[in-house]
Design an enzyme around this catalytic site. Sequence first.
Site, mmCIF file in Angstrom:
data_model
loop_
_atom_site.group_PDB
_atom_site.id
_atom_site.type_symbol
_atom_site.label_atom_id
_atom_site.label_comp_id
_atom_site.label_asym_id
_atom_site.label_seq_id
_atom_site.Cartn_x
_atom_site.Cartn_y
_atom_site.Cartn_z
ATOM 1 N N LYS A 168 -6.613 5.182 -20.271
ATOM 2 C CA LYS A 168 -6.814 5.605 -21.656
ATOM 3 C C LYS A 168 -5.538 5.329 -22.473
ATOM 4 O O LYS A 168 -5.153 4.186 -22.576
ATOM 5 C CB LYS A 168 -7.253 7.060 -21.667
ATOM 6 C CG LYS A 168 -8.389 7.374 -20.655
ATOM 7 C CD LYS A 168 -9.695 6.652 -20.961
ATOM 8 C CE LYS A 168 -10.693 6.693 -19.801
ATOM 9 N NZ LYS A 168 -11.040 8.007 -19.294
ATOM 10 N N ARG B 268 0.841 -1.209 0.000
ATOM 11 C CA ARG B 268 0.000 0.000 0.000
ATOM 12 C C ARG B 268 0.874 1.257 0.000
ATOM 13 O O ARG B 268 0.444 2.316 -0.425
ATOM 14 C CB ARG B 268 -0.982 -0.018 1.179
ATOM 15 C CG ARG B 268 -1.865 1.218 1.269
ATOM 16 C CD ARG B 268 -3.176 0.979 2.022
ATOM 17 N NE ARG B 268 -3.015 0.318 3.306
ATOM 18 C CZ ARG B 268 -2.510 0.898 4.401
ATOM 19 N NH1 ARG B 268 -2.147 2.153 4.382
ATOM 20 N NH2 ARG B 268 -2.396 0.208 5.523
ATOM 21 N N ASP C 90 -5.550 17.992 -16.018
ATOM 22 C CA ASP C 90 -5.874 16.634 -16.475
ATOM 23 C C ASP C 90 -5.478 16.560 -17.943
ATOM 24 O O ASP C 90 -6.090 17.192 -18.807
ATOM 25 C CB ASP C 90 -7.380 16.363 -16.283
ATOM 26 C CG ASP C 90 -7.772 14.938 -16.689
ATOM 27 O OD1 ASP C 90 -7.072 14.344 -17.539
ATOM 28 O OD2 ASP C 90 -8.781 14.431 -16.182
ATOM 29 N N TYR D 290 -14.459 16.084 -17.402
ATOM 30 C CA TYR D 290 -14.886 14.681 -17.360
ATOM 31 C C TYR D 290 -16.018 14.528 -16.333
ATOM 32 O O TYR D 290 -15.932 15.085 -15.231
ATOM 33 C CB TYR D 290 -13.678 13.828 -16.975
ATOM 34 C CG TYR D 290 -13.998 12.374 -16.812
ATOM 35 C CD1 TYR D 290 -14.258 11.583 -17.923
ATOM 36 C CD2 TYR D 290 -14.061 11.788 -15.555
ATOM 37 C CE1 TYR D 290 -14.565 10.245 -17.775
ATOM 38 C CE2 TYR D 290 -14.369 10.450 -15.409
ATOM 39 C CZ TYR D 290 -14.618 9.689 -16.519
ATOM 40 O OH TYR D 290 -14.924 8.370 -16.374
HETATM 41 C C1 LIG Z 1 -11.558 8.506 -18.049
HETATM 42 C C2 LIG Z 1 -11.175 9.833 -17.570
HETATM 43 C C3 LIG Z 1 -11.027 10.103 -16.196
HETATM 44 C C4 LIG Z 1 -11.312 9.070 -15.135
HETATM 45 O O1 LIG Z 1 -10.390 8.033 -15.190
HETATM 46 P P1 LIG Z 1 -10.713 6.516 -14.661
HETATM 47 O O2 LIG Z 1 -9.443 5.812 -14.971
HETATM 48 O O3 LIG Z 1 -11.892 6.037 -15.442
HETATM 49 O O4 LIG Z 1 -10.996 6.634 -13.214
HETATM 50 C C5 LIG Z 1 -10.619 11.372 -15.831
HETATM 51 N N1 LIG Z 1 -10.393 12.335 -16.738
HETATM 52 C C6 LIG Z 1 -10.549 12.119 -18.057
HETATM 53 C C7 LIG Z 1 -10.292 13.222 -19.029
HETATM 54 C C8 LIG Z 1 -10.949 10.864 -18.524
HETATM 55 O O5 LIG Z 1 -11.115 10.662 -19.836
#
Ligand SMILES: *Cc1c(COP(=O)(O)O)cnc(C)c1O
Length: 427
Positions: free
Chosen positions: A230, A69, A205, A122
């Site tokens: 992604k 952890r 992000d 998002y």
């Molecule tokens: C998918 C996504 C998230 C969230 O990510 P997870 O891995 O699904 O928790 C956050 N920001 C953006 C721009 C995303 O496309």
Amino acid sequence: MPNQKFQPESLMMSYGHHSGMARGAVKAPIYQVSTFTFETAEQGKDFFELAYGLREPVNGEAPGMIYSRLNNPNLEILEKRLCLWDEAEDSAVFASGMAAISTTVFEFLKPGDVLLYSSPLYGGTVHFITEVLTRFGIQVVPFYYDQQPEAILRQLKANNQAHRVAMIYIETPANPTNTLIDIEAMSALAKELSSKGRQVLTVVDNTYMGPLWQHPLQLGADLVLYSATKYIGGHSDVIAGAVLGSHELIARIKVLRTFFGSMASPYDAWLLTRSLETLKLRMEKQTRNAQRVARFLQHHPMVERVHYLGLLTESDGQQYRIYGRQCSAPGAMLAFDIRGGEKEAFTFLNNLELVKLAVSLGSTESLAEHPATMTHAGIPGGILAEMGISEKLVRLSVGVENVRDLIADIGLALEKAAEVREAEVLA
Ligand SMILES: *Cc1c(COP(=O)(O)O)cnc(C)c1O
């Protein structure tokens, strides 16, 4: 910053692992363990002091392994490799993008603080900000891509919030319309809002573009976040997240990660190091494919408008200029307005064969979805319209398939949508 004489794509196969660590294994094994033995009690004490920030590391000393952890060799290798693309000092990986986002935001905000955030974001992040953070006495203030920093500052001052802003949270390009926010300008605003002993952080992000085509840390941001689910994962088989920045900020985030327990598992970290080996290959191919698909859509009679960074021109004004300064390629995410409405959009989606009907993005396979009723279904209608998300809008994440096959598949599905439209117009 890592001392690098090779490019990141050359280092992705080995950086952070040497075969001496693992009986000659050319690749890191999966350290599927929960705990690690200390050689002596003194060593255990020493490892904990470093991990809990009770003492500073000596000459870049690596933390000793304690418990998965807190740390694990697979997480450590992945964190080192991720730093290379963004030239970050350090990074922390998480069980999901949302875990990375929520742990980071909670570490730096407290009751009474103001969070300024770009809209749209998002959907999961919007929910976290507006429904969760507000329960902890944090004020949240959205701003839009067409608002200039001076206007945002005036508004904050008028509402007596300027001195309480603790973080500016940005997502650019915004999902699903690809609108851009100027990272440099917003980082400058964060500096202006900072005072002695109170640093306002800019957090970006970068999931849509990174880690290849946009480097927010180089543009003045303090932290860069990823849904590693992604492009970084890239095969639709892992949920994970990451945050990158200075040693100091990441050390704080890692301490909170220890107590939230929001770290990635050893196996997921191992899968991601494997994915990183082909990250550049995949993202380059996906971008080339997306450019071809965008040009095909642009000239199709069933398509009213294509939202793609690669199609921006001088007539798009500020968006075009931000793109030129901020991004090195247009990426593989696009959206388009189909002629008609939900019926035509659904007919298109239902008739795709090669392109899969699913949410998520950035993977090797192409994916299509309908934001208004799927990824962005939770957003009230009025706000959706303001964001440019109508029932005509279809989002595409372009994969690595043969581009002629992709265009043929998309073309056939558009023809089916055209038949439905004709029948409707005649009726
Ligand atoms: C998918 C996504 C998230 C969230 O990510 P997870 O891995 O699904 O928790 C956050 N920001 C953006 C721009 C995303 O496309």
